[in-house]
Motif scaffolding. Structure first.
Motif, PDB file in Angstrom:
ATOM      1  N   THR A 195      -0.776  -3.500  -4.895  1.00  0.00           N
ATOM      2  CA  THR A 195      -0.435  -3.781  -6.289  1.00  0.00           C
ATOM      3  C   THR A 195       0.205  -5.162  -6.414  1.00  0.00           C
ATOM      4  O   THR A 195      -0.005  -5.870  -7.383  1.00  0.00           O
ATOM      5  CB  THR A 195       0.555  -2.715  -6.825  1.00  0.00           C
ATOM      6  OG1 THR A 195       0.033  -1.416  -6.547  1.00  0.00           O
ATOM      7  CG2 THR A 195       0.779  -2.859  -8.303  1.00  0.00           C
ATOM      8  N   SER A 238       9.810  -6.735  -2.636  1.00  0.00           N
ATOM      9  CA  SER A 238      10.369  -6.301  -3.914  1.00  0.00           C
ATOM     10  C   SER A 238      11.474  -5.261  -3.759  1.00  0.00           C
ATOM     11  O   SER A 238      12.457  -5.498  -3.080  1.00  0.00           O
ATOM     12  CB  SER A 238       9.241  -5.778  -4.793  1.00  0.00           C
ATOM     13  OG  SER A 238       9.728  -5.517  -6.067  1.00  0.00           O
ATOM     14  N   GLU A 270       6.405  -2.626 -18.152  1.00  0.00           N
ATOM     15  CA  GLU A 270       5.905  -1.510 -17.359  1.00  0.00           C
ATOM     16  C   GLU A 270       6.992  -0.452 -17.222  1.00  0.00           C
ATOM     17  O   GLU A 270       8.177  -0.774 -17.244  1.00  0.00           O
ATOM     18  CB  GLU A 270       5.526  -1.990 -15.961  1.00  0.00           C
ATOM     19  CG  GLU A 270       4.376  -2.962 -15.940  1.00  0.00           C
ATOM     20  CD  GLU A 270       3.995  -3.265 -14.502  1.00  0.00           C
ATOM     21  OE1 GLU A 270       2.968  -2.742 -14.073  1.00  0.00           O
ATOM     22  OE2 GLU A 270       4.733  -3.982 -13.821  1.00  0.00           O
ATOM     23  N   SER A 290       7.825   0.839 -14.583  1.00  0.00           N
ATOM     24  CA  SER A 290       8.483   0.681 -13.287  1.00  0.00           C
ATOM     25  C   SER A 290       9.604  -0.355 -13.361  1.00  0.00           C
ATOM     26  O   SER A 290       9.796  -1.134 -12.450  1.00  0.00           O
ATOM     27  CB  SER A 290       7.451   0.290 -12.230  1.00  0.00           C
ATOM     28  OG  SER A 290       6.751  -0.886 -12.631  1.00  0.00           O
ATOM     29  N   ARG A 334      -1.423   8.721 -10.343  1.00  0.00           N
ATOM     30  CA  ARG A 334      -1.921   7.558  -9.570  1.00  0.00           C
ATOM     31  C   ARG A 334      -1.333   7.618  -8.176  1.00  0.00           C
ATOM     32  O   ARG A 334      -0.266   8.191  -7.965  1.00  0.00           O
ATOM     33  CB  ARG A 334      -1.423   6.222 -10.104  1.00  0.00           C
ATOM     34  CG  ARG A 334      -1.784   5.648 -11.321  1.00  0.00           C
ATOM     35  CD  ARG A 334      -1.119   4.301 -11.605  1.00  0.00           C
ATOM     36  NE  ARG A 334      -1.337   3.284 -10.619  1.00  0.00           N
ATOM     37  CZ  ARG A 334      -0.364   2.751  -9.893  1.00  0.00           C
ATOM     38  NH1 ARG A 334       0.888   3.154  -9.996  1.00  0.00           N
ATOM     39  NH2 ARG A 334      -0.650   1.808  -9.034  1.00  0.00           N
ATOM     40  N   SER A 390       0.433   5.127  -5.543  1.00  0.00           N
ATOM     41  CA  SER A 390       1.095   3.817  -5.553  1.00  0.00           C
ATOM     42  C   SER A 390       0.348   2.819  -4.672  1.00  0.00           C
ATOM     43  O   SER A 390      -0.236   3.193  -3.652  1.00  0.00           O
ATOM     44  CB  SER A 390       2.525   3.988  -5.029  1.00  0.00           C
ATOM     45  OG  SER A 390       3.032   2.757  -4.582  1.00  0.00           O
ATOM     46  N   GLY A 391       0.404   1.563  -5.074  1.00  0.00           N
ATOM     47  CA  GLY A 391      -0.171   0.488  -4.258  1.00  0.00           C
ATOM     48  C   GLY A 391       0.890  -0.383  -3.634  1.00  0.00           C
ATOM     49  O   GLY A 391       0.615  -1.517  -3.239  1.00  0.00           O
ATOM     50  N   THR A 392       2.140   0.113  -3.548  1.00  0.00           N
ATOM     51  CA  THR A 392       3.204  -0.720  -2.971  1.00  0.00           C
ATOM     52  C   THR A 392       3.927  -0.058  -1.801  1.00  0.00           C
ATOM     53  O   THR A 392       4.790  -0.672  -1.199  1.00  0.00           O
ATOM     54  CB  THR A 392       4.274  -1.062  -4.036  1.00  0.00           C
ATOM     55  OG1 THR A 392       4.788   0.166  -4.562  1.00  0.00           O
ATOM     56  CG2 THR A 392       3.697  -1.905  -5.148  1.00  0.00           C
ATOM     57  N   ARG A 447       2.280   9.293  -7.792  1.00  0.00           N
ATOM     58  CA  ARG A 447       3.118   9.135  -8.975  1.00  0.00           C
ATOM     59  C   ARG A 447       2.525   9.989 -10.096  1.00  0.00           C
ATOM     60  O   ARG A 447       1.318   9.910 -10.366  1.00  0.00           O
ATOM     61  CB  ARG A 447       3.158   7.685  -9.438  1.00  0.00           C
ATOM     62  CG  ARG A 447       3.682   6.705  -8.384  1.00  0.00           C
ATOM     63  CD  ARG A 447       4.273   5.487  -9.083  1.00  0.00           C
ATOM     64  NE  ARG A 447       4.481   4.346  -8.190  1.00  0.00           N
ATOM     65  CZ  ARG A 447       5.462   4.225  -7.291  1.00  0.00           C
ATOM     66  NH1 ARG A 447       6.312   5.223  -7.126  1.00  0.00           N
ATOM     67  NH2 ARG A 447       5.583   3.138  -6.560  1.00  0.00           N
TER      68      ARG A 447
HETATM   69  C1  G16 Z   1       4.865  -4.002  -8.436  1.00  0.00           C
HETATM   70  C2  G16 Z   1       3.948  -4.505  -9.501  1.00  0.00           C
HETATM   71  C3  G16 Z   1       4.124  -3.722 -10.766  1.00  0.00           C
HETATM   72  C4  G16 Z   1       3.989  -2.238 -10.513  1.00  0.00           C
HETATM   73  C5  G16 Z   1       4.920  -1.814  -9.398  1.00  0.00           C
HETATM   74  C6  G16 Z   1       4.657  -0.393  -8.955  1.00  0.00           C
HETATM   75  O1  G16 Z   1       6.177  -4.270  -8.787  1.00  0.00           O
HETATM   76  O2  G16 Z   1       4.169  -5.860  -9.783  1.00  0.00           O
HETATM   77  O3  G16 Z   1       3.172  -4.150 -11.679  1.00  0.00           O
HETATM   78  O4  G16 Z   1       4.264  -1.516 -11.664  1.00  0.00           O
HETATM   79  O5  G16 Z   1       4.719  -2.626  -8.267  1.00  0.00           O
HETATM   80  O6  G16 Z   1       3.354  -0.320  -8.456  1.00  0.00           O
HETATM   81  P1  G16 Z   1       2.819   0.978  -7.738  1.00  0.00           P
HETATM   82  O7  G16 Z   1       2.944   2.073  -8.765  1.00  0.00           O
HETATM   83  O8  G16 Z   1       1.407   0.671  -7.363  1.00  0.00           O
HETATM   84  O9  G16 Z   1       3.727   1.265  -6.559  1.00  0.00           O
HETATM   85  P2  G16 Z   1       7.196  -4.870  -7.713  1.00  0.00           P
HETATM   86  O10 G16 Z   1       8.484  -4.998  -8.449  1.00  0.00           O
HETATM   87  O11 G16 Z   1       7.227  -3.857  -6.604  1.00  0.00           O
HETATM   88  O12 G16 Z   1       6.580  -6.164  -7.299  1.00  0.00           O
END
Ligand code: G16
Length: 543
Positions: free
Chosen positions: A18, A113, A363, A365, A484, A486-488, A496
């Motif tokens: 993400t 992050s 967002e 988040s 969803r 997560s992509g992080t 999520r």
């Molecule tokens: C990143 C993205 C955001 C996203 C968040 C959570 O934030 O920049 O757009 O909403 O991750 O993403 P996911 O749901 O895929 O875990 P950050 O603050 O981690 O850079």
């Protein structure tokens, strides 16, 4: 000093998620791992020779080592100049600001992050393009493709210049300019907001507790809130960026920022509480005993935007990620402006901002931002709230309640199931997707499904598309369940589940959130068979 070519082998899995490439520190510490990714990135950049690159990170463990490596590789790539934050420090919004101000070719942010730091924690790297925003998918996909075929990388054999003191040094043909991490960003905030009004608020004794969570937001918040706006010393706590974030989890939500929540619930609580995350692009706003949901925060900022000098003439449009509540849509409708719905990931807002079609973005988040930079911006959101409070008066709670009374309340919650087995999480999503065609018209726990799909997006500016961005189940009364992965995350998969319900009647707007959402929560668990798939009876984090 020579540029040397080092043989290497591709690493599997260097695919940006993400928001950039995030892995455990130990993964990044493998020989050649960071170098491979940086070389793949540099190979994907055309016309970068002689141009300016911005470089900095959130100060987490491995930040300094990575800055040294990247400076030596940037010299080998032939960048004309690298602007590096003093000490290797730059917040994500500051990188965006510096890229734009100095018309740089792009920038590298070293951050995972809100993920925990330290030797056992996470590290990350992301690339921002010339508009200051996260690289779009066509860039990240090209980088990933290149990582799979890389056989060597190029690096200067000279030591990286000192980046702890301001000044300019040279490595190969590249000038390395050490910049004050805060100055450009603070100058921009002065242009955006009514600093005199906020100074007046502090002069009247308004009390703020700003928790920087021992991450990179501290120096920015101290310089601006305490240094420029007259907040008393000690307003910013956990203000020094630490490599392990002092063992805090720099994720500003009521669970991980529980210390702030406790202070804001105390009898002598300050008037306003706020927190920023690891790289200072997220924010949480808390009134006295009153946490504000991020989706509500976006809607409220939009509704009051004209008190802020930069937005005095009104907003062109609002954009929110799909799982974010529809509270902002109601404000957009009242203002007669469009509200765009994008996939999760700040990169999807870039085109709308560049084209002048959206002014504010947000967002669920804990991310909010505007066209002043091309990243979400934690301190900007805090200053926005302070600017509104300074002009409108009242408290955080009274502003939010007045907003709900006017527009209705979107009860909202996110349930996270962290570190779930990846195969189980994928099976759950596959099973959900298979059910989609038959869901419309069915009743789930008293509500009838109006629409069920897998969210797909076509960018209205360049026509690019993104599919499979989350399963959404929308009911006839507008309530929603969204699922969803997560992509992080860096460990297994994180499921999520986003829950939303609208309540127009002010007499029913004071129910505890989880109680109000209980029927939807039950329906969400049953439909996706969450416990059967994941083995978890309850989520790991509820925000
Ligand atoms: C990143 C993205 C955001 C996203 C968040 C959570 O934030 O920049 O757009 O909403 O991750 O993403 P996911 O749901 O895929 O875990 P950050 O603050 O981690 O850079």
């Amino acid at each position: 000093m020579t540029i040397v070519t080092i043989p290497t082998q591709p690493f599997a899995g260097q695919q940006p998620g993400t928001s950039g490439l995030r892995k455990k520190v130990v993964v990044f510490q493998q020989p050649h791992y960071l170098e491979n990714f940086v070389q793949a990135l540099f190979d994907s950049l055309e016309g970068a020779a002689g141009q300016t690159l911005v470089l900095g990170g959130d100060g987490r463990f491995h930040n300094r080592a990575a800055v040294q490596t990247i400076l030596r590789m940037a010299a080998a790539k032939g960048f004309g100049r690298v602007l590096v934050g003093r000490g290797g420090i730059l917040s994500t919004p500051a990188v965006s600001c510096v890229i734009r101000k100095h018309r740089a070719y792009g920038g590298i942010v070293l951050s995972a992050s809100h993920n925990p730091g330290g030797p056992e924690g996470d590290f990350g790297i992301k690339y921002n393009v010339g508009n200051g925003g996260p690289a779009p998918e066509k860039v990240t996909e090209a980088v990933h493709a290149r990582t799979k075929e890389l056989r060597s990388y190029r690096i200067s054999d000279a030591a990286a210049p000192d980046f702890d003191r301001p000044g300019t040094a040279t490595i190969e043909q590249t000038a390395v300019e050490v910049i004050d991490p805060v100055a450009d960003y603070a100058a921009l905030m002065r242009e955006v907001f009514d600093f005199d009004a906020i100074r007046g608020l502090f002069a009247r004794g308004f009390r703020v507790r700003c928790d920087a969570m021992s991450a990179v937001g501290g120096p920015y918040a101290k310089a601006i809130l305490e240094g420029e706006l007259g907040a008393p010393a000690g307003t910013v706590v956990n203000a020094e960026p630490l490599p392990d974030f002092g063992d805090l989890h720099p994720d500003p939500n009521p669970v991980n920022a529980e210390d702030l929540i406790a202070h804001m619930a105390a009898a002598d609580a300050p008037d306003f509480g706020c927190a920023t995350d690891g790289d200072a692009d997220r924010n949480m706003i808390v009134g006295r005993n009153f946490p504000v949901a991020p989706s509500d925060s976006l809607a409220l900022l939009a509704a009051h935007a004209t008190v802020v000098p930069r937005y005095a003439k009104g907003l062109a449009g609002i954009a929110r990620s799909m799982p974010t509540s529809t509270a902002a849509d109601r404000v957009a409708q009242a203002l007669g402006i469009p509200c765009f719905e994008t996939p999760t990931g700040w990169k999807f807002f870039g085109n709308l901002l560049d084209a002048g079609r959206a002014t504010l973005c947000g967002e669920e988040s804990y991310g909010t931002g505007s066209d002043h930079v091309r990243e979400k911006d934690g301190l900007w959101a805090i200053l926005f709230w302070l600017n509104i409070l300074a002009v409108r008066g009242g408290s955080v709670e009274s502003l939010v309640r007045a907003h709900w009374a006017q527009y209705g309340r979107n009860y909202y919650s996110r349930h996270d199931y962290e570190a779930v087995d990846s195969a189980a999480a994928n099976a759950l999503m596959a099973e959900l997707r298979a059910q989609l065609p038959g869901l419309a018209g069915q009743r789930l726990n008293e509500r009838r499904v109006a629409l069920a799909d897998d969210f797909a997006y076509t960018d209205p500016v360049d026509g690019s598309t993104a599919s499979r961005q989350g399963v959404r189940v929308i009911f006839e009364d507008g309530s929603r369940i969204v699922y969803r992965l997560s992509g992080t995350g860096t460990e297994g998969a994180t499921l999520r589940v986003y829950l939303e319900m609208y309540e127009a009647d002010p007499a029913r707007q004071d129910v505890p959130t989880q109680t109000a959402l209980a029927p939807l929560i039950t329906a969400a668990g049953a439909l996706a068979r969450i416990e059967q798939h994941t083995g978890r009876a309850t989520p790991s984090v509820v925000t």
